[in-house]
Design a protein around this motif. Structure first.
Motif, PDB file in Angstrom:
ATOM      1  N   ARG A  77      17.054 -14.858  22.999  1.00 12.49           N
ATOM      2  CA  ARG A  77      15.793 -15.064  23.705  1.00 12.49           C
ATOM      3  C   ARG A  77      15.265 -16.444  23.335  1.00 12.49           C
ATOM      4  NH1 ARG A  77      10.415 -14.865  23.967  1.00 12.49           N
ATOM      5  NH2 ARG A  77       9.509 -13.902  25.827  1.00 12.49           N
ATOM      6  N   LEU A  78      14.988 -17.249  24.353  1.00 12.69           N
ATOM      7  CA  LEU A  78      14.573 -18.625  24.131  1.00 12.69           C
ATOM      8  C   LEU A  78      13.456 -18.971  25.101  1.00 12.69           C
ATOM      9  CD1 LEU A  78      15.116 -21.398  22.731  1.00 12.69           C
ATOM     10  CD2 LEU A  78      16.680 -21.884  24.627  1.00 12.69           C
ATOM     11  N   ASP A  79      12.281 -19.279  24.562  1.00  8.76           N
ATOM     12  CA  ASP A  79      11.129 -19.672  25.380  1.00  8.76           C
ATOM     13  C   ASP A  79      10.700 -21.063  24.940  1.00  8.76           C
ATOM     14  OD1 ASP A  79       8.841 -20.023  26.827  1.00  8.76           O
ATOM     15  OD2 ASP A  79       7.841 -18.197  26.140  1.00  8.76           O
ATOM     16  N   VAL A 107      11.149 -25.950  34.097  1.00 10.42           N
ATOM     17  CA  VAL A 107      10.155 -25.405  35.007  1.00 10.42           C
ATOM     18  C   VAL A 107       9.876 -26.459  36.063  1.00 10.42           C
ATOM     19  CG1 VAL A 107       7.766 -24.642  35.231  1.00 10.42           C
ATOM     20  CG2 VAL A 107       9.103 -23.971  33.232  1.00 10.42           C
ATOM     21  N   ALA A 108       9.852 -26.040  37.331  1.00 11.91           N
ATOM     22  CA  ALA A 108       9.499 -26.936  38.433  1.00 11.91           C
ATOM     23  C   ALA A 108       8.452 -26.246  39.292  1.00 11.91           C
ATOM     24  CB  ALA A 108      10.731 -27.283  39.262  1.00 11.91           C
ATOM     25  N   LEU A 109       7.254 -26.798  39.314  1.00 11.96           N
ATOM     26  CA  LEU A 109       6.171 -26.237  40.119  1.00 11.96           C
ATOM     27  C   LEU A 109       6.014 -27.049  41.402  1.00 11.96           C
ATOM     28  CD1 LEU A 109       3.488 -25.606  37.339  1.00 11.96           C
ATOM     29  CD2 LEU A 109       5.215 -24.030  38.209  1.00 11.96           C
ATOM     30  N   ASP A 110       5.758 -26.360  42.492  1.00 12.68           N
ATOM     31  CA  ASP A 110       5.610 -27.036  43.775  1.00 12.68           C
ATOM     32  C   ASP A 110       4.157 -27.270  44.187  1.00 12.68           C
ATOM     33  OD1 ASP A 110       8.372 -27.170  44.254  1.00 12.68           O
ATOM     34  OD2 ASP A 110       8.389 -25.096  44.973  1.00 12.68           O
ATOM     35  N   ARG A 114      -2.725 -27.408  38.009  1.00 11.50           N
ATOM     36  CA  ARG A 114      -2.046 -27.751  36.763  1.00 11.50           C
ATOM     37  C   ARG A 114      -2.069 -26.549  35.826  1.00 11.50           C
ATOM     38  NH1 ARG A 114      -3.643 -29.482  31.797  1.00 11.50           N
ATOM     39  NH2 ARG A 114      -2.365 -31.038  30.714  1.00 11.50           N
ATOM     40  N   GLN A 115      -0.931 -26.289  35.174  1.00 11.76           N
ATOM     41  CA  GLN A 115      -0.843 -25.171  34.238  1.00 11.76           C
ATOM     42  C   GLN A 115      -0.463 -25.671  32.852  1.00 11.76           C
ATOM     43  OE1 GLN A 115       1.411 -21.723  35.673  1.00 11.76           O
ATOM     44  NE2 GLN A 115       1.241 -22.490  37.761  1.00 11.76           N
ATOM     45  N   GLU A 116      -0.766 -24.861  31.834  1.00  9.50           N
ATOM     46  CA  GLU A 116      -0.480 -25.256  30.455  1.00  9.50           C
ATOM     47  C   GLU A 116       0.326 -24.181  29.742  1.00  9.50           C
ATOM     48  OE1 GLU A 116      -4.096 -26.228  28.408  1.00  9.50           O
ATOM     49  OE2 GLU A 116      -4.288 -28.174  29.428  1.00  9.50           O
ATOM     50  N   THR A 117       1.066 -24.609  28.729  1.00 12.47           N
ATOM     51  CA  THR A 117       1.749 -23.668  27.843  1.00 12.47           C
ATOM     52  C   THR A 117       0.722 -23.055  26.899  1.00 12.47           C
ATOM     53  OG1 THR A 117       2.156 -25.260  26.055  1.00 12.47           O
ATOM     54  CG2 THR A 117       3.751 -25.227  27.873  1.00 12.47           C
ATOM     55  N   HIS A 121      -0.061 -27.607  26.254  1.00  9.07           N
ATOM     56  CA  HIS A 121       0.612 -28.739  26.888  1.00  9.07           C
ATOM     57  C   HIS A 121       0.824 -28.454  28.370  1.00  9.07           C
ATOM     58  CE1 HIS A 121       1.241 -30.256  22.891  1.00  9.07           C
ATOM     59  NE2 HIS A 121       2.022 -29.249  22.553  1.00  9.07           N
ATOM     60  N   GLU A 122       0.795 -29.508  29.187  1.00 12.27           N
ATOM     61  CA  GLU A 122       1.120 -29.328  30.607  1.00 12.27           C
ATOM     62  C   GLU A 122       2.464 -28.620  30.700  1.00 12.27           C
ATOM     63  OE1 GLU A 122       2.833 -29.495  34.226  1.00 12.27           O
ATOM     64  OE2 GLU A 122       3.613 -30.943  32.752  1.00 12.27           O
ATOM     65  N   LEU A 123       2.555 -27.631  31.583  1.00 10.52           N
ATOM     66  CA  LEU A 123       3.673 -26.687  31.551  1.00 10.52           C
ATOM     67  C   LEU A 123       5.037 -27.344  31.737  1.00 10.52           C
ATOM     68  CD1 LEU A 123       4.553 -23.743  31.342  1.00 10.52           C
ATOM     69  CD2 LEU A 123       4.235 -23.551  33.813  1.00 10.52           C
ATOM     70  N   MET A 124       5.196 -28.233  32.707  1.00 10.90           N
ATOM     71  CA  MET A 124       6.513 -28.829  32.947  1.00 10.90           C
ATOM     72  C   MET A 124       6.889 -29.810  31.850  1.00 10.90           C
ATOM     73  SD  MET A 124       6.608 -29.242  37.119  1.00 10.90           S
ATOM     74  CE  MET A 124       4.904 -29.790  37.351  1.00 10.90           C
ATOM     75  N   PHE A 125       5.976 -30.666  31.447  1.00  9.19           N
ATOM     76  CA  PHE A 125       6.248 -31.603  30.362  1.00  9.19           C
ATOM     77  C   PHE A 125       6.473 -30.842  29.056  1.00  9.19           C
ATOM     78  CE2 PHE A 125       4.618 -34.406  26.933  1.00  9.19           C
ATOM     79  CZ  PHE A 125       5.483 -35.486  27.084  1.00  9.19           C
ATOM     80  N   GLY A 126       5.655 -29.810  28.835  1.00  7.84           N
ATOM     81  CA  GLY A 126       5.749 -29.040  27.594  1.00  7.84           C
ATOM     82  C   GLY A 126       7.042 -28.261  27.481  1.00  7.84           C
ATOM     83  N   THR A 127       7.526 -27.720  28.603  1.00  3.45           N
ATOM     84  CA  THR A 127       8.766 -26.935  28.587  1.00  3.45           C
ATOM     85  C   THR A 127       9.990 -27.834  28.652  1.00  3.45           C
ATOM     86  OG1 THR A 127       7.630 -25.122  29.739  1.00  3.45           O
ATOM     87  CG2 THR A 127      10.048 -25.105  29.748  1.00  3.45           C
ATOM     88  N   ASN A 128      10.033 -28.697  29.660  1.00  3.31           N
ATOM     89  CA  ASN A 128      11.232 -29.474  29.926  1.00  3.31           C
ATOM     90  C   ASN A 128      11.515 -30.511  28.852  1.00  3.31           C
ATOM     91  OD1 ASN A 128      10.913 -27.975  32.246  1.00  3.31           O
ATOM     92  ND2 ASN A 128      10.577 -29.729  33.599  1.00  3.31           N
ATOM     93  N   HIS A 129      10.471 -31.170  28.366  1.00  3.05           N
ATOM     94  CA  HIS A 129      10.673 -32.238  27.384  1.00  3.05           C
ATOM     95  C   HIS A 129      10.317 -31.810  25.959  1.00  3.05           C
ATOM     96  CE1 HIS A 129      10.796 -36.005  25.320  1.00  3.05           C
ATOM     97  NE2 HIS A 129       9.493 -36.005  25.122  1.00  3.05           N
ATOM     98  N   LEU A 130       9.062 -31.421  25.742  1.00  2.00           N
ATOM     99  CA  LEU A 130       8.648 -31.109  24.375  1.00  2.00           C
ATOM    100  C   LEU A 130       9.464 -29.960  23.788  1.00  2.00           C
ATOM    101  CD1 LEU A 130       4.731 -31.339  24.604  1.00  2.00           C
ATOM    102  CD2 LEU A 130       6.366 -33.133  23.983  1.00  2.00           C
ATOM    103  N   GLY A 131       9.723 -28.931  24.588  1.00  2.00           N
ATOM    104  CA  GLY A 131      10.479 -27.781  24.107  1.00  2.00           C
ATOM    105  C   GLY A 131      11.885 -28.157  23.683  1.00  2.00           C
TER     106      GLY A 131
END
Length: 316
Positions: A77-79, A107-110, A114-117, A121-131
């Protein structure tokens, strides 16, 4: 960072053996990540799927086992949106070394808003890069224990036309979903290049390679029910697009080659051969804006501060 292709005998249908090796694919339960995992499993390596959903991971593993007899595949399990969970996820690997990780999940939002983790953190930047940055921090001891490990970062063609705003990495002032997604993938690619520079500076055996899938459409992707089902209508309507782009199974080829081809080198960028959009993988010139090491270094420092993960101490 040569643009020269490696061995011309590479064949996406006949992969070299990798028995005894262990590869982690983040987001390996769906999309391009699934096909990366399916194709790598044919090499004889043990494939670990990193997935937020145990049920989806089970479905992906069942599909791979049905299509690749004798495949060795399991899941953790990886989040990536939950930075505090990543150390536990790495411990769940239960291995003493890791031969490669493919940083594919994203994560790709259309649409707005704006959503956060959970970490703010902003959801796409926080997941795709920071994570992925923080995950690499926890994985580095396992990668360093392998004789020639690779960190393969799945970028995106969407990053080619974007530029980072280092003063607004979280898109607080200027949020547009598609642009924010492209910038999050661009940040990942900057990270991959900067990681390689730092690893080479200390003569590490770990290499960092960037890849992108070109144009990869669901409508051109073969069915893998229940993971992906392509209708006859979708297949027929996508025929004209096949002249320019490809399916997600082909979008996986660059990452698979970056993991398995011994001629691939750290700091390279691999993508589809035809206009960077479709075809077998080739090494291509690093995009001009990605070659700016000063931007990469500033992003590295900002990412370290945002995640609390000090990768620099592990790249020594």
């Amino acid at each position: 960072m040569s643009s020269t292709s490696s061995t011309p005998s590479w064949n996406v249908q006949r992969l070299p053996r990798a028995d005894g090796r262990v590869f982690l694919v983040t987001g390996g339960n769906v999309g391009i990540g699934y096909f990366v995992a399916e194709q790598l499993s044919a090499s004889g390596a043990t494939i670990v799927l990193g997935s937020r959903s145990p049920a989806r991971a089970e479905a992906a593993m069942a599909s791979i086992r049905a299509r690749v007899p004798g495949s060795q595949v399991r899941a953790i399990r990886l989040d990536l949106a939950d930075l505090s969970s990543l150390q536990t996820a790495v411990q769940a690997l239960e291995v003493d070394r890791l031969d490669a990780v493919v940083h594919n999940a994203g994560v790709a939002l259309d649409d707005p808003p704006r959503q956060e983790t959970g970490d703010g953190h902003e959801l796409m930047f926080g997941t795709n890069h920071l994570g992925h940055f923080a995950l690499t921090h926890w994985l580095m001891p396992l990668l360093s224990a392998a004789p020639a490990a690779r960190v393969v970062t799945m970028g995106s063609f969407a990053a080619k036309s974007e530029r980072l705003d280092l003063d607004d990495l979280q898109s607080l002032k200027d949020y547009a979903p598609k642009r924010t997604y492209g910038r999050s993938k661009l940040a990942q690619m900057y990270f991959g290049l900067e990681l390689d520079r730092r690893l080479r500076a200390v003569d590490s055996g770990v290499q960092s390679v960037m890849v992108h899938p070109g144009g990869a459409l669901d409508s051109l992707t073969p069915s893998r029910p229940p993971i992906h089902v392509r209708t006859t209508g979708a297949r027929l309507s996508a025929v004209p697009a096949a002249l320019l782009v490809q399916g997600k199974h082909a979008g996986a080829w660059s990452a698979v080659r970056a993991v398995l081809d011994p001629a691939v080198r750290g700091g390279q960028l691999w993508g589809p051969r035809i206009f960077g959009l479709r075809g077998e993988p080739r090494c291509e010139p690093v995009w001009n804006h990605l070659a700016d090491s000063s931007v990469a270094a500033r992003l590295w420092d900002a990412t370290r501060d945002l995640t609390g993960a000090d990768l620099s101490s592990l790249c020594e």
